[in-house]
Design an enzyme around this catalytic site. Structure first.
Site, PDB file in Angstrom:
ATOM      1  N   HIS A 235       0.827  -1.205   0.000  1.00 35.69           N
ATOM      2  CA  HIS A 235       0.000   0.000   0.000  1.00 35.69           C
ATOM      3  C   HIS A 235       0.863   1.257   0.000  1.00 35.69           C
ATOM      4  CE1 HIS A 235      -3.225   2.791   0.906  1.00 35.69           C
ATOM      5  NE2 HIS A 235      -2.599   3.178   2.003  1.00 35.69           N
TER       6      HIS A 235
ATOM      7  N   TYR B 145      -3.088  17.243   4.569  1.00 39.82           N
ATOM      8  CA  TYR B 145      -2.227  16.332   5.337  1.00 39.82           C
ATOM      9  C   TYR B 145      -0.811  16.853   5.559  1.00 39.82           C
ATOM     10  CZ  TYR B 145       0.598  14.387   1.501  1.00 39.82           C
ATOM     11  OH  TYR B 145       1.485  14.205   0.476  1.00 39.82           O
TER      12      TYR B 145
ATOM     13  N   LYS C  86     -10.094  11.891   7.746  1.00 41.11           N
ATOM     14  CA  LYS C  86     -10.101  10.576   8.378  1.00 41.11           C
ATOM     15  C   LYS C  86     -10.975  10.500   9.627  1.00 41.11           C
ATOM     16  CE  LYS C  86      -7.413   7.686   7.480  1.00 41.11           C
ATOM     17  NZ  LYS C  86      -7.523   6.488   6.631  1.00 41.11           N
TER      18      LYS C  86
END
Length: 426
Positions: A142, A253, A262
């Protein structure tokens, strides 16, 4: 204390279908609301929910040192805080009570009426009061995919990634159990070719397929947890859908990491499967690509062979499985995560939750997010109704499932099923 509850030859007098995630060898723990609107701590065998509060009150746990109200609470925190010795004793006793050779409860109709419930008679709740939530970033596949998309593919991993389990502290107040819908988030987004943000609903709502472990009281302020002891403080695991708003995240971010993108919702499976129940499914993890510092080095197999899948079900169509992957692909394991989390003396408490980070495998069909599966939206997924998806649309339901299977024994987590609703309006 031996884990007799894991005996693969044991069968139950309760009905358990062939492919059930919840045979008598599982015995997970959760919290549910009964048909009488009473919240209790319970377990599950097959499609039968078991009220542990009633079981305790009727004397079935005699000989185990438990407080009178240990199962009459709205969270598992106190039970988890009692430690592994207690967890094992309770699981072993439950296995004995519901063993096909034990007639004590089986032949007591009045007791069964108080203790046993059909699944349609209960409503699952959040299993623990989560004081702190940490989300790691521990899948090398990922991290490499995301780094390749947004940075140089030849330098996809940041310099620290192979040296530490990267993570951040999330928001525990928005963690919800399966079945609770989620509203599309909104926030600041930077449009293409602009240097000024706009306020808008997210157009890039994504799922993140994760596992999460639940801890017990582990250490005092200033006291690290050695990696060799870390598993003593892990009660069990749940599946985690850590929802993300990719367009909000891209703008916000830097420099401190995820925030509004999130914290709007994270969904978990309601049954905590204990580390003891998963013991037969240990496997070796990936070999380190760089030598790790001594406090992160471990012995033995610390990974688990947990098959995972994600499906998308539109409002008026059948579901499509879009990803199949496995927890064993995680580069950084749970013991390393907990050891790193506490190496600076950070205290860990009963009911804390620690997410694995998105779990992606080595092939495109094993990626754990829409961001990867559609490669930033460049390769849309075709659903069974012929419509395309690059990210999750309003009224789509995201379903996650997970299980282990070996030598005829299957231990599973059930599923997380969460529908995305439009932006909240009063």
């Amino acid at each position: 204390m031996s884990v007799s509850a894991n005996n693969p030859d044991r069968t139950s007098w309760l009905h358990v279908s062939k492919n059930s995630d919840f045979p008598i060898q599982n015995i997970p723990f959760g919290v549910f609301l009964t048909r009488d609107d009473i919240i209790t701590i319970g377990t599950r065998i097959g499609d039968t929910a078991i009220d542990l509060g009633a079981l305790h009150q009727l004397g079935y746990f005699d000989g185990i040192a438990l407080t009178d109200d240990i199962f009459l609470q709205d969270s598992l925190n106190d039970f988890i805080a009692d430690g592994r010795k207690t967890w094992r004793a309770v699981r072993n006793r439950i296995a004995e009570i519901f063993d096909s050779n034990n007639k004590t409860l089986k032949n007591n109709t009045k007791h069964k009426e108080r203790i046993l419930f059909r699944l349609d008679e209960i409503e699952m709740q959040l299993p623990v009061q989560i004081g702190d939530y940490t989300d790691f970033y521990s899948s090398i596949e990922h991290a490499t995919n995301v780094g390749s998309m947004f940075r140089d593919p030849d330098n996809a991993l940041l310099p620290n990634w192979l040296h530490i389990p990267v993570g951040y502290h999330g928001r525990s107040s928005s963690i919800i159990p399966s079945g609770i819908p989620v509203h599309r988030p909104q926030g600041q987004i930077l449009p293409p070719n602009s240097d000024t943000p706009i306020f808008s609903p997210s157009k890039m709502v994504d799922f993140e397929l994760e596992m999460a472990f639940i801890t017990t009281d582990a250490n005092d302020l200033g006291e690290p947890i050695p990696i060799g002891e870390a598993e003593e403080y892990i009660f069990g695991l749940v599946m985690l859908n850590d929802w993300s708003a990719r367009d909000i995240q891209k703008w916000e971010y830097v420099p401190l990491g995820p925030f509004l993108a999130k914290n709007f919702a994270s969904s978990i499976s309601p049954w905590i499967v204990t580390l003891d129940a998963l013991e037969p499914f240990r496997v070796p993890g990936p070999k380190p690509l760089k030598k790790q510092l001594p406090y992160l080095q471990y012995k033995g197999s610390k990974s688990y062979d947990i098959h995972l899948e994600v499906a998308i079900r539109p409002k008026s169509a059948k579901e499509l499985v879009v990803s199949k992957t496995n927890f064993k692909y995680m580069y950084w394991n749970m013991s390393q995560q907990l050891a790193h989390h506490t190496i600076n003396g950070c205290p860990v408490n009963s009911g804390d939750m620690m997410g694995s980070g998105t779990i992606s495998g080595p092939t495109p069909d094993s990626y754990g997010s829409m961001l990867e599966l559609t490669w930033k939206g460049e390769k849309p997924i075709i659903l069974k109704d012929g419509k395309q998806r690059t990210f999750i649309e309003d009224f789509d339901t995201v379903i996650m499932r997970g299980h282990c299977e070996k030598d005829g024994t299957r231990i599973g987590f059930g599923e997380i099923s969460t529908q995305l609703l439009p932006v909240f309006k009063k």
